[in-house]
Enzyme design. Sequence first.
Site, mmCIF file in Angstrom:
data_model
loop_
_atom_site.group_PDB
_atom_site.id
_atom_site.type_symbol
_atom_site.label_atom_id
_atom_site.label_comp_id
_atom_site.label_asym_id
_atom_site.label_seq_id
_atom_site.Cartn_x
_atom_site.Cartn_y
_atom_site.Cartn_z
ATOM 1 N N ASP A 39 0.677 -1.301 -0.030
ATOM 2 C CA ASP A 39 0.017 -0.071 -0.015
ATOM 3 C C ASP A 39 0.883 1.468 -0.089
ATOM 4 O OD1 ASP A 39 -1.984 -2.019 0.378
ATOM 5 O OD2 ASP A 39 -2.820 -1.349 1.995
ATOM 6 N N LYS B 281 -6.799 -4.833 -3.374
ATOM 7 C CA LYS B 281 -7.554 -5.322 -2.345
ATOM 8 C C LYS B 281 -8.593 -4.369 -1.678
ATOM 9 C CE LYS B 281 -3.948 -4.517 1.142
ATOM 10 N NZ LYS B 281 -4.944 -3.398 1.905
ATOM 11 N N CYS C 220 -1.976 -2.835 7.728
ATOM 12 C CA CYS C 220 -2.120 -3.687 6.601
ATOM 13 C C CYS C 220 -0.467 -4.558 6.366
ATOM 14 C CB CYS C 220 -2.241 -3.204 5.353
ATOM 15 S SG CYS C 220 -3.885 -2.551 5.080
HETATM 16 C C1 VGL Z 1 -4.871 0.369 5.682
HETATM 17 C C2 VGL Z 1 -6.717 1.108 6.806
HETATM 18 C C3 VGL Z 1 -7.343 1.060 6.029
HETATM 19 C C4 VGL Z 1 -3.340 0.122 5.457
HETATM 20 C C5 VGL Z 1 -5.733 0.462 4.773
HETATM 21 O O1 VGL Z 1 -3.008 -0.005 4.367
HETATM 22 O O2 VGL Z 1 -2.733 0.024 6.562
HETATM 23 N N1 VGL Z 1 -5.130 0.954 6.802
HETATM 24 N N2 VGL Z 1 -7.130 0.686 4.692
#
Ligand code: VGL
Length: 198
Positions: free
Chosen positions: A9, A109, A153
């Site tokens: 991410d 995702k 994540c």
């Molecule tokens: C994430 C919260 C919501 C992350 C993704 O990538 O850590 N955290 N969506």
Amino acid sequence: MKKALLAVDLQNDFYEDGALAVPDASKINQKVNELLESEEYELIVASQDWHPENHRSFASTHGEEAFTAYDKEEGLGPVLWPDHCVQQSRGAEFNNEIKTHKFDYILRKGTDVDVDSYSAFQDNDGSDLGLAALLKSFAVEEVDICGLAYDVCVKYTALDSVKNGFKTNIIQAGSKAVNPDQIEECNQELKKAGVNLI
Ligand code: VGL
Ligand code: ZN
């Protein structure tokens, strides 16, 4: 032992000016790029949080404030998030300092409007995202993980990596937490599960 890199991410919304900002996120970029450019990986997979607008994990969907505690639905919480990483938005794009041409695969995702996906291996409801099978098809036995956010994540991806039988390392210089005050608790949980923090 064949190794893969999972880059979690690395998207604008998780950087300092983003919708779900991780403090000091851009400080990981140099280390992340070093990892991406190293020759040691059989395979490099990048996850990309990729939500439809009105995702159930968004506080706005419930008419609530961001970071309101939420435990009413399986697979969401412990808080509701600000709108982030909406499909096709600038916030969902990879940070422009990251050497994305080194990615072999991009795994999206969080695409189901009702279910969140903290791990790159599976949705929070347990649906398989195919990553373990992909890694195994390349005979990968060891996984290095970097990216954002360490306490969400990256953590859940590492825990599932261990569960899927991979030797699992988190490269700490390549990751930052959204809640830096929870790092110690997070580290204990990861170590107990058998994740190497390096
Ligand atoms: C994430 C919260 C919501 C992350 C993704 O990538 O850590 N955290 N969506
Ligand atoms: Zn998300």
